[in-house]
Design a protein around this motif. Structure first.
Motif, PDB file in Angstrom:
ATOM      1  N   TYR A   1       1.495   9.065  -6.173  1.00  0.00           N
ATOM      2  CA  TYR A   1       1.556  10.497  -5.843  1.00  0.00           C
ATOM      3  C   TYR A   1       2.644  11.191  -6.660  1.00  0.00           C
ATOM      4  O   TYR A   1       2.419  12.228  -7.279  1.00  0.00           O
ATOM      5  CB  TYR A   1       1.862  10.684  -4.348  1.00  0.00           C
TER       6      TYR A   1
ATOM      7  N   LYS B   1       1.247   4.055  -2.981  1.00  0.00           N
ATOM      8  CA  LYS B   1       0.888   5.444  -2.677  1.00  0.00           C
ATOM      9  C   LYS B   1       2.046   6.376  -3.024  1.00  0.00           C
ATOM     10  O   LYS B   1       1.853   7.433  -3.645  1.00  0.00           O
ATOM     11  CB  LYS B   1       0.530   5.559  -1.187  1.00  0.00           C
TER      12      LYS B   1
ATOM     13  N   TYR C   1       0.838  -1.205   0.000  1.00  0.00           N
ATOM     14  CA  TYR C   1       0.000   0.000   0.000  1.00  0.00           C
ATOM     15  C   TYR C   1       0.871   1.253   0.000  1.00  0.00           C
ATOM     16  O   TYR C   1       0.662   2.189  -0.788  1.00  0.00           O
ATOM     17  CB  TYR C   1      -0.913  -0.018   1.226  1.00  0.00           C
TER      18      TYR C   1
ATOM     19  N   ASP D   1       2.879   7.538   5.783  1.00  0.00           N
ATOM     20  CA  ASP D   1       2.621   6.122   5.477  1.00  0.00           C
ATOM     21  C   ASP D   1       3.875   5.439   4.952  1.00  0.00           C
ATOM     22  O   ASP D   1       4.202   4.312   5.326  1.00  0.00           O
ATOM     23  CB  ASP D   1       1.500   5.992   4.440  1.00  0.00           C
TER      24      ASP D   1
ATOM     25  N   TRP E   1       1.238  11.230   1.739  1.00  0.00           N
ATOM     26  CA  TRP E   1       1.911   9.961   1.419  1.00  0.00           C
ATOM     27  C   TRP E   1       3.124   9.714   2.317  1.00  0.00           C
ATOM     28  O   TRP E   1       3.489   8.570   2.580  1.00  0.00           O
ATOM     29  CB  TRP E   1       2.355   9.948  -0.047  1.00  0.00           C
TER      30      TRP E   1
END
Length: 491
Positions: free
Chosen positions: A168, A164, A160, A232, A229
């Motif tokens: 982005y 991401k 994930y 994470d 982003w």
């Protein structure tokens, strides 16, 4: 092959050699080849400093050769005072990351080390490229090794986080590509970045170009509100990945503002400076407050990075020498300090396998040497005078006060938040009585970890006590950039 080509291709060559070695059959040899490759790559960058002329704003160590002749694309490299320090900084951080991953990484070691060395060469390419298409190729290519580092060696939600990060940064970069193609056409078929600096562009074109660049560079910095982003990715990335991401990769976006946005679209940069200043102050103040409530150490330092990079973009868009130089110094200092903070978290994680602040307490009792290093880096993160973290922020605040007292006041008060969340984390993790059995069983840092942290501590203190070598290199180039940006390019 010139010095810059050596700086770019030496780590990439060693990275390719590592990928060719067996997966886990020759772990010891792989680690030593990686370390030798990283050290050689750093040594190759040292002659750049002795040969650099501080008295000129012209590009130095220039290399130019035809690459795609049909479209007038060149392999064109060069450094000025703005880009210079990021080359040795990248090589230095790569050495630290190889030492950090020495024992922590046990599977696919050759691929892990190889990815970092290749990434190092590509990032140096971004800082050295003077051809627009070459810059774009290096800029995008950095995504690939970092995507793999997060996606293969990351935490439970690594896929994930990797997606991401990739989406982005890729989406923003597509608008950058459109801007580069427009400039290529408008300049009569040239990808030369310095030629683009002198193009007379109408206001509408400048505004569109400015926001095309903004889409790519703001995500990379990352500026508020496109920063989501980063926490994470930091939480899921391995320790080395977090260190390189914070220390170098975030700087690619900030560097892009100085190399593209401001000199190519100076009128739009002045017109939209209020927006950049506003977004920077939100990052410095609001994101600082968000950092205070984090329970995960990595998330806290990730939000801290967003706040510190807010000082960088604030410094750039107040258009004075103190602000721009301060922003550049802050970029270099943040490279040392944030890299060190993430590596300290990695040292604890390797032992306890938790990043939660609540899992610790009283670490100073069982790891006194390590706690001393952690205290130094925490103080540098707060901006304590005498450390690298102070110099850039102080220069930006002075530059902001010179431009507008209220902007300077707002940015200065934000330092209180930085001290609050950093010292609060330090108190809960390191001070007080031993909190649990995990902490009681901790062993202090070994010689390898001591070396890694000592190198960063020397860098943090040296830059904080004597920043003159850093500022001397950039002064003339910054003055030339501001003079260029002050002249309208409207036709």
């Amino acid at each position: 092959m010139g010095l810059l080509s050596l700086a770019i291709w030496t780590p990439i060559f060693f990275g390719a050699v590592l990928l060719a070695l067996g997966r886990d059959e020759h772990v010891r040899a792989v680690r030593w080849v990686a370390l030798i490759g990283a050290i050689v790559s750093l040594l190759v960058t040292l002659p750049l400093y002795s040969g650099f002329d501080n008295a000129t704003a012209a590009m130095q160590f220039v290399e130019k050769a035809p690459w795609i002749e049909r479209f007038n694309v060149h392999y064109h490299l060069g450094l000025d005072g703005i880009s210079f320090w990021f080359v040795p900084l990248t090589a230095f951080i790569t050495v630290i990351v190889v030492i950090a991953g020495w024992e922590a990484i046990t599977s696919r070691v050759n691929q892990y080390m190889g990815a970092f060395l290749i990434l190092s060469g590509l990032m140096i390419g971004v800082f050295s490229a003077l051809d627009g298409l070459l810059f774009y190729v290096f800029f995008e290519a950095t995504l690939i090794p970092m995507y793999l580092i997060i996606g293969i060696w990351g935490g439970p939600n690594k896929i994930y986080a990797a997606f991401k990060f990739f989406l982005y940064t890729l989406l923003g970069s597509l608008l950058l590509l459109i801007a580069l193609i427009y400039l290529y056409v408008h300049s009569g078929g040239s990808f030369d970045i310095q030629t683009w600096h002198d193009l007379p562009l109408p206001r509408t074109a400048q505004t569109l170009l400015f926001f095309g660049f903004f889409a790519a560079f703001a995500v990379k910095v990352p500026m508020w509100p496109v920063h989501t982003w980063l926490p994470d990715v930091h939480v899921e990335a391995p320790t080395g990945g977090s260190a390189v991401l914070a220390a170098i990769m975030l700087k690619l976006g900030a560097y892009g503002f100085l190399r593209f946005s401001m000199p190519i679209a100076p009128d739009a940069a002045h017109e939209w400076a209020w927006l950049m200043v506003a977004l920077s102050l939100i990052a410095v103040i609001y994101v600082g407050l968000v950092a205070m409530v984090q329970q995960d150490m990595k998330k806290l330092v990730a939000y801290s990075s967003v706040a510190h990079m807010g000082f960088v973009t604030l410094g750039f868009f107040i258009f004075n020498d103190l602000g721009v130089s301060g922003g550049l110094v802050q970029m270099i200092a943040h490279g040392f300090v944030s890299g060190a903070m993430f590596l300290c978290i990695g040292v604890l994680y390797d032992r306890v396998h938790s990043r939660e602040i609540a899992a610790y307490g009283g670490v100073v009792n069982t790891m006194p040497k390590f706690a001393a290093f952690a205290l130094l880096f925490a103080m540098a993160n707060c901006g304590l005078p005498g450390t690298a973290g102070f110099v850039g922020e102080w220069m930006v605040i002075l530059g902001a006060v010179k431009a507008n007292f209220w902007i300077g006041l707002a940015s200065a008060t934000a330092l209180i938040f930085g001290a609050a969340y950093t010292l609060w984390m330090f108190k809960r993790v390191y001070l007080g009585p031993v909190a649990n059995d995990h902490v009681k069983e901790l062993e202090d840092i070994n010689a390898r970890e001591f070396l890694m942290l000592a190198l960063l501590a020397i860098a943090v203190l040296a830059m904080g006590i004597y920043p003159k070598p850093f500022t001397d290199v950039m002064d003339v180039s910054v003055a030339e950039l501001l003079k260029h940006v002050a002249v309208s390019k409207l036709n």
